[in-house]
Write an enzyme that holds these catalytic residues in place. Structure first.
Site, short mmCIF file in Angstrom:
data_model
loop_
_atom_site.label_atom_id
_atom_site.label_comp_id
_atom_site.label_asym_id
_atom_site.label_seq_id
_atom_site.Cartn_x
_atom_site.Cartn_y
_atom_site.Cartn_z
N LYS A 1 -2.35 9.75 -6.84
CA LYS A 1 -1.47 10.77 -8.25
C LYS A 1 -2.09 10.02 -9.30
CE LYS A 1 1.97 12.18 -10.18
NZ LYS A 1 3.82 12.32 -9.52
N ASP B 1 12.73 10.37 -6.96
CA ASP B 1 13.08 11.43 -6.57
C ASP B 1 13.98 10.72 -4.90
OD1 ASP B 1 10.15 11.34 -5.76
OD2 ASP B 1 10.87 13.03 -4.74
N GLY C 1 -1.53 8.84 9.68
CA GLY C 1 -0.05 9.20 10.38
C GLY C 1 1.00 8.91 11.01
N GLY D 1 0.92 5.15 -4.26
CA GLY D 1 0.82 6.68 -4.40
C GLY D 1 -0.03 6.72 -5.90
N LYS D 2 -1.41 5.35 -5.43
CA LYS D 2 -2.33 4.94 -6.52
C LYS D 2 -3.31 6.33 -6.77
CE LYS D 2 -3.37 2.28 -3.87
NZ LYS D 2 -2.08 1.99 -2.95
N GLY E 1 -5.73 6.13 2.72
CA GLY E 1 -5.67 7.55 2.06
C GLY E 1 -4.71 7.76 0.68
N THR F 1 -5.32 0.12 11.09
CA THR F 1 -6.14 1.33 10.70
C THR F 1 -7.69 1.70 12.12
OG1 THR F 1 -7.24 1.04 8.86
CG2 THR F 1 -5.49 1.33 8.42
N GLN G 1 -5.11 -0.13 -0.69
CA GLN G 1 -4.14 -0.85 -0.09
C GLN G 1 -3.10 -1.35 -1.14
OE1 GLN G 1 -7.50 -1.70 1.27
NE2 GLN G 1 -7.10 0.18 2.10
N GLY H 1 0.80 -1.30 0.03
CA GLY H 1 -0.49 -0.06 -0.35
C GLY H 1 1.03 1.19 0.28
N ASP H 2 0.51 2.50 -0.42
CA ASP H 2 0.72 3.70 0.18
C ASP H 2 1.88 4.08 -1.19
OD1 ASP H 2 -0.51 3.92 2.87
OD2 ASP H 2 1.01 3.14 3.65
N ASN I 1 -9.74 2.60 5.38
CA ASN I 1 -8.80 2.38 5.97
C ASN I 1 -7.15 2.91 4.82
OD1 ASN I 1 -9.04 0.73 3.89
ND2 ASN I 1 -8.10 -1.72 4.29
P1 IMP Z 1 -7.15 -2.46 8.79
O1 IMP Z 1 -7.02 -2.64 6.82
O2 IMP Z 1 -7.72 -0.98 8.83
O3 IMP Z 1 -7.17 -3.85 9.28
O4 IMP Z 1 -5.62 -3.45 8.05
C1 IMP Z 1 -4.35 -4.30 8.44
C2 IMP Z 1 -3.15 -3.41 8.00
O5 IMP Z 1 -3.04 -3.25 6.66
C3 IMP Z 1 -2.56 -2.49 9.02
O6 IMP Z 1 -1.08 -3.28 9.15
C4 IMP Z 1 -2.36 -1.74 8.09
O7 IMP Z 1 -1.67 -0.79 8.10
C5 IMP Z 1 -2.32 -1.71 6.08
N1 IMP Z 1 -3.07 -1.11 5.34
C6 IMP Z 1 -4.76 -1.25 5.63
N2 IMP Z 1 -4.95 -0.19 4.59
C7 IMP Z 1 -3.41 0.23 4.41
C8 IMP Z 1 -3.43 1.67 3.27
O8 IMP Z 1 -4.13 1.69 2.51
N3 IMP Z 1 -2.31 1.91 2.96
C9 IMP Z 1 -0.81 0.89 3.73
N4 IMP Z 1 -1.59 0.38 5.08
C10 IMP Z 1 -1.74 -0.08 5.14
#
Ligand code: IMP
Length: 423
Positions: free
Chosen positions: A18, A333, A302, A15-16, A40, A129, A224, A12-13, A38
Site C-alpha cells: 500500500k 484504525d 491465506g 502494509g508495504k 504478498g 510459505t 517480509q 512482515g505483512d 513468499n
Molecule cells: P519462507 O520465506 O517462505 O521460507 O518462510 C519463512 C518464514 O517467513 C515463515 O514463518 C513465513 O510465514 C514467513 N514469511 C515469509 N514471507 C513472508 C511475508 O511476506 N510476510 C509474512 N511472513 C512471511
C-alpha cells in the site's frame, strides 16, 4: 540522487504494498531487492484489491519503471500468473517491468524440497510459505543456482536438468511422503519461462547506476520484515534473505553511501504468520479482535496471522539495524474501540529487566513488560488529516516517536490508497 528504501520493521505483512503504491507518485523507479513470491503485497484502489508477489508495487502507476533486482528469487510459474492477472489493466508491462539477469530462478524442485524439508522437521517446522525460497537461496549461496541470465544461454535446459536431478535425489534423502508429478510441473515451468522471456532482462546494477546519475528518483521496496531477516531475525524462524537495509545494497548493487531516506513501516500492533517466538502474542479476545478487525490472513497463503500488542523492544531494534529515518504506522484504525492499549517497553529476561532484543526470545526466556495507554473509540477510516485524529491516538503516536526518536510521517487508517494521513 540518493536511493530511498522502504522496509517492513516487524514480521512482515506491515502494509508495504500500500505504501509503495501511495509513494510511487514521488518516484521514477521502484526496485524490489530481496525475497520472492513468499511476499504478498496488497494494494487497494478504485474498489479493487490487488496482490503482488514478485512484481514491484509501482506497476499500477503510469510513469513508474519497475525493476526486479538481483537479490530477488523468481518463480516463473507464479510470475506468469501475476502477469496474467495484470493483463486486464492494459499496463504496457513490457515497457515498464525489467528483470535483473542476476536474479535467481525458483525451480519446481525447489518448491518440492521446501515441502520435504518442512515435513521432515515435524513440530519444529519454520512455517514456510512453501514457495521454495529457502532451497533457492541455498543453491545461490552454494553456488549451484540458476539465474535469469542463464535463460539467454543455449545450454540452460541442460543446466536445469542437472540441478533438478540433484534435487530429486535430495528429496528422496528426506524420506518423507511428498507426492509429485515432475513432468506436469515442468510443463508449466517451461511454458512460464517462455512468457518470462518476453520481458526485458537487464544488468540492473548498471541500469540503476545510470538512472541515479541522470537524476531519477529510485525507491527500493523490501519484502517480509526485519524480524524475518536471515541474520538479525528470530533465527531459525526467518526467511532466507536479508530483509534489512543492507539487503538493498546487495540486492540491487547500490553502494551504502548512495542510500537516502530509510522508510520503516510497522503496524500499530504486531502480527506474525508461521512458527517462531512472538513475546507479545495474545491468545485472548483482544488478539481475536485484532485478527478479525484487521482481517489478519496471509496474502500469499491465506493462513491466519497471530496477533499481539506492539512490541517496542523489537521495533527499536529494527529501527536501529535499518537506520530508519522516517516511520509509517499502519492499521491504526484496527485499534479503535479498545479501552486500554498495551505497549511492550521491556522484557523480563531470565529474571532481569532488559530493553534490547536478546539472542533468544522464546517464551521460556522472555516475558513482556507493558506500559498502558488510553484507547480511542472513534472510527478513523474516514479521517483524512492529522488534526482529525483522536487525542489518545495522538498520545500513542507521541509516545512512540519519543521512544523511537524517529518521526511518524504517515498514519494509515484503512486499506485504500486514499485512507492515508500524512503528518
Ligand atoms: P519462507 O520465506 O517462505 O521460507 O518462510 C519463512 C518464514 O517467513 C515463515 O514463518 C513465513 O510465514 C514467513 N514469511 C515469509 N514471507 C513472508 C511475508 O511476506 N510476510 C509474512 N511472513 C512471511
Amino acid at each position: 540522487m540518493a536511493v530511498d528504501l522502504l522496509l517492513g520493521l516487524q514480521w512482515g505483512d506491515e502494509g508495504k504494498g500500500k505504501i509503495v503504491d501511495v509513494l510511487t507518485t514521488d518516484y521514477d523507479i521502484i526496485a524490489r531487492f530481496q525475497g520472492g513470491p513468499n511476499a504478498g503485497h496488497t494494494l487497494e484502489f478504485d474498489g479493487i484489491k490487488h496482490v503482488l508477489h514478485t512484481i514491484p508495487s509501482g506497476i499500477f502507476h503510469k510513469n513508474a519503471l519497475n525493476i526486479v533486482g538481483n537479490g530477488v528469487v523468481i518463480d516463473p510459474v507464479i510470475f506468469k500468473k501475476e502477469l496474467d492477472a495484470l493483463k486486464k489493466f492494459n499496463l504496457d508491462i513490457k515497457s515498464k517491468l525489467f528483470i535483473s539477469r542476476k536474479a535467481h530462478l525458483i525451480l519446481p524442485t525447489h518448491r518440492l524440497l521446501d515441502a520435504a524439508s518442512e515435513a521432515s522437521k515435524g513440530k519444529a517446522k519454520i512455517g514456510s510459505t512453501l514457495k521454495g525460497i529457502g532451497p533457492t537461496y541455498m543453491d545461490k549461496t552454494g553456488r549451484n543456482g540458476m539465474r535469469i541470465g542463464d535463460l539467454e544461454m543455449s545450454d540452460w535446459k541442460e543446466k536445469y536438468r542437472n540441478l533438478a536431478n540433484k534435487h530429486e535425489a535430495m528429496i528422496a534423502y528426506y524420506n518423507v511422503d511428498i507426492q509429485y508429478d515432475l513432468a506436469e510441473l515442468e510443463k508449466d515451468f517451461f511454458e512460464s519461462i517462455a512468457e518470462l522471456k518476453q520481458l526485458s532482462f537487464i544488468d540492473s546494477e548498471e541500469y540503476l547506476y545510470q538512472a541515479q546519475k541522470s537524476g531519477k528518483k529510485i525507491l527500493a521496496e523490501g519484502a517480509q520484515g526485519s524480524l524475518l531477516d536471515i541474520d538479525f531475525g528470530t533465527y531459525p524462524f526467518v526467511t532466507s534473505s536479508n530483509t534489512t537495509a543492507a539487503g538493498a545494497c546487495t540486492g540491487l548493487g547500490v553502494a551504502p553511501n548512495q542510500i537516502g531516506d530509510v522508510k520503516g513501516i510497522f503496524k500499530a500492533y504486531t502480527t506474525r504468520v508461521g512458527s517462531g517466538p512472538f513475546p507479545t502474542e495474545l491468545f485472548d479476545e483482544d488478539g481475536e479482535t485484532m485478527a478479525r478487525v484487521g482481517n489478519e490472513f496471509g496474502a500469499t497463503t491465506g493462513r491466519p496471522r497471530r496477533c499481539g500488542w506492539l512490541d517496542l523492544v523489537a521495533l527499536k531494534y529494527a529501527v536501529i539495524i535499518n537506520g530508519v529515518t522516517e516511520l509509517m504506522m499502519m492499521k491504526a484504525d484496527v485499534l479503535s474501540g479498545f479501552d486500554t492499549l498495551k505497549i511492550c517497553t521491556a522484557y523480563n529476561y531470565k529474571g532481569e529487566k532488559i530493553e534490547h532484543l536478546p539472542f533468544n526470545i522464546e517464551a521460556e526466556n522472555v516475558t513482556p513488560v507493558y506500559s498502558e495507554m488510553k484507547g480511542w473509540k472513534e472510527d478513523l477510516t474516514k479521517m483524512s488529516s492529522a488534526d482529525q485524529l483522536p487525542a489518545s491516538l495522538q498520545d500513542y503516536i507521541d509516545f512512540l516517536e519519543k521512544e523511537l526518536e524517529v518521526p511518524i510521517k504517515i498514519v494509515s487508517v484503512g486499506p485504500d490508497r486514499t485512507q492515508t494521513i500524512h503528518r
